[in-house]
Design a protein around this motif. Structure first.
Motif, PDB file in Angstrom:
ATOM      1  N   ALA A   1      94.141  91.824  -1.737  1.00 39.33           N
ATOM      2  CA  ALA A   1      93.809  90.713  -0.848  1.00 39.33           C
ATOM      3  C   ALA A   1      92.375  90.282  -1.112  1.00 39.33           C
ATOM      4  O   ALA A   1      91.474  91.124  -1.249  1.00 39.33           O
TER       5      ALA A   1
ATOM      6  N   ARG B   1      96.404  86.585  -1.676  1.00 38.36           N
ATOM      7  CA  ARG B   1      96.633  87.861  -2.338  1.00 38.36           C
ATOM      8  C   ARG B   1      97.094  87.626  -3.767  1.00 38.36           C
ATOM      9  O   ARG B   1      97.660  86.575  -4.092  1.00 38.36           O
TER      10      ARG B   1
ATOM     11  N   TRP C   1      98.877  95.146  -4.872  1.00 34.71           N
ATOM     12  CA  TRP C   1      98.483  93.910  -4.195  1.00 34.71           C
ATOM     13  C   TRP C   1      97.015  93.978  -3.799  1.00 34.71           C
ATOM     14  O   TRP C   1      96.567  94.961  -3.202  1.00 34.71           O
TER      15      TRP C   1
ATOM     16  N   ARG D   1      99.126  89.862  -7.031  1.00 35.70           N
ATOM     17  CA  ARG D   1      99.794  91.089  -7.470  1.00 35.70           C
ATOM     18  C   ARG D   1      99.402  91.360  -8.906  1.00 35.70           C
ATOM     19  O   ARG D   1      99.560  90.499  -9.780  1.00 35.70           O
TER      20      ARG D   1
END
Length: 471
Positions: A290, A336, A288, A338
């Motif tokens: 951000a 965010r 992940w 992934r």
């Protein structure tokens, strides 16, 4: 240069000396950038003609090298301050002072801290040498050569926030980018020069022979717009005979990701925005990432399936190729994304290195002629026209040797339904060498032992002298 340009129009062979603004005409970024390129070309050509390929001013020549044995630490080099010219490019080794701080209570202190005039091998500003990496350490055997590697790259407000004018507000895009001269002091074992020892002249000849193929372009590309098959099924996109059928004007950037030969696994990537879509990273936690922002709009943001490169100032300066990752999920409220895998260790985690994601626009294609992916980039194939999108095609000349970072720019225009690319009288696309990156090298010192460093720099005296009148 990864920046949001409409196109780059400087052509040295045209011998234009200035860009002349006309009244009542639209002002374009390409015109201002061409004027800057003309002036830079003139100044560097003049410097090379007067100074030669390399040299520094007598009394102020920079990059004097000293050897510091490590004892209980790793060996190091001192890099003296001053100026040095490599192929007309000015390199400055002076170390900026930290300035004098005024305490909050306003009580002036007389204590000052002396700042060295130059740098060292381990703390030079744009090399990002890592003592934990054996390949970054100085050669463990004498003699070895110390040399200067120089090139130029673009910097935007993502990497240097001081470029941004905060008065414009957070909702406004940044303004102009910057071009930066990057220099690195590096070391080369004598075994790679095939000159175990000898005088300065032999060392210089061997170094020039080593540097010449690294500075000479050895890959060529052509581009064209060809009307794709089944284009007539959607005639609303563009003129039926148009080759380029994209809905917008674009500046395609085709860039080598992994270097080498086509047979040896060279790869490339491409962007329809000149690789200028970059998003600052706030933090990385596993897969992940951000972000400070998800982009200004859909065109300059991220979508599921996009290929991205996790980068920061050290990654860009070291010019190392990590795998391109894929966006698999977007968390809009949390800003965010992934990714398909965790970014490589050491990249994108340190805020002082201004980490960011760079978006690339190639996708994994399917079909008989689709190029397979390797490390998230496209495997490079020579001797055939390769489809990018919307009719844009590129061709790599067989037998090329590709250097990571080599790139070509292909402006695509809806008004003509084609791309802007040099052609012969028959309308056939001409092969072109990369638009960059141009790398320059200069020898600095031949380190023969702990106490013997032979200075290989060249210096020049001022052209002027004091006028003396006869009495």
């Amino acid at each position: 240069m990864h920046a949001d340009f409409s196109r780059l129009t400087f052509r040295p062979g045209r011998h234009y000396s200035a860009v002349l603004t006309q009244q009542g005409r639209v002002q374009l970024d390409a015109d201002a950038n061409e004027q800057a390129a003309i002036e830079r070309h003139q100044l560097r050509t003049l410097a090379t003609d007067l100074i030669g390929r390399r040299g520094g001013p007598a009394g102020a020549a920079g990059f004097a090298i000293g050897y510091l044995p490590g004892n209980h630490d790793l060996d190091d080099l001192t890099i003296g301050g001053g100026r040095y010219y490599v192929d007309g490019v000015l390199c400055e080794a002076d170390r900026p002072g930290p300035g004098t701080a005024v305490p909050d209570d306003g009580v002036w202190g007389a204590e000052t801290r002396e700042v060295p005039a130059g740098w060292t091998y381990w703390d030079q500003p744009d090399a990002y040498r890592d003592q934990e990496r054996p390949g970054d350490r100085l050669p463990d055997a004498f003699p070895f050569l110390v040399y200067l590697k120089v090139w130029e790259r673009s910097v935007t407000a993502v990497e240097d926030p001081e470029i941004r004018e905060v008065a414009l507000g957070a909702a406004m895009p940044d303004t102009a980018a910057r071009a930066k001269v990057v220099w690195q002091v590096l070391a080369l074992p004598a075994s790679e020069l095939n000159v175990p020892d000898g005088g300065p002249s032999r060392v210089l000849e061997a170094f020039d022979a080593w540097a010449e193929p690294r500075e000479r372009p050895s890959s060529w590309l052509a581009a064209r717009a060809r009307r794709p098959e089944r284009a007539g099924e959607d005639p609303c996109l563009a003129h039926p005979e148009a080759g380029y059928r994209g809905p917008e004007n674009q500046l395609y950037r085709v860039e080598v990701h992994h270097g080498g030969s086509a047979e040896g696994g060279a790869t490339f990537k491409w962007s329809r925005e000149n690789g200028s879509v970059v998003l600052p990273i706030a933090s990385v936690e596993g897969v992940w990432v951000a972000l400070d922002t998800l982009g200004d709009d859909d065109k300059l943001g991220l979508s599921v399936g996009d290929r991205v490169e996790v980068a920061d100032s050290a990654y860009v300066s070291r010019d190392e190729a990590a795998n391109l990752l894929q966006v698999e999920e977007i968390d809009l409220p949390g800003r965010r994304v992934r990714l398909s895998a965790e970014p490589v260790p050491g990249v994108g985690r340190l805020a002082e290195l201004h980490p960011f994601l760079r978006r690339w626009d190639h996708r994994e294609a399917r079909g008989r002629d689709a190029l397979p992916l390797a490390g998230g980039a496209l495997q490079l194939a020579e001797g055939a026209w390769l489809d990018l999108e919307d009719g844009v095609q590129v061709y790599f000349r067989p037998g090329g040797a590709y250097t990571r970072g080599d790139y070509w720019l292909v402006p695509a225009r809806t008004a003509t339904g084609s791309v802007e690319w040099p052609r012969n009288a028959a309308g056939e696309a001409l092969l072109q060498e990369p638009a960059g990156v141009r790398v320059h090298h200069a020898p600095l010192a031949w380190v023969k032992g702990p106490t013997t460093v032979v200075d290989l720099r060249q210096t020049f005296a001022p052209l002027t002298a004091t006028a003396r009148s006869e009495i």
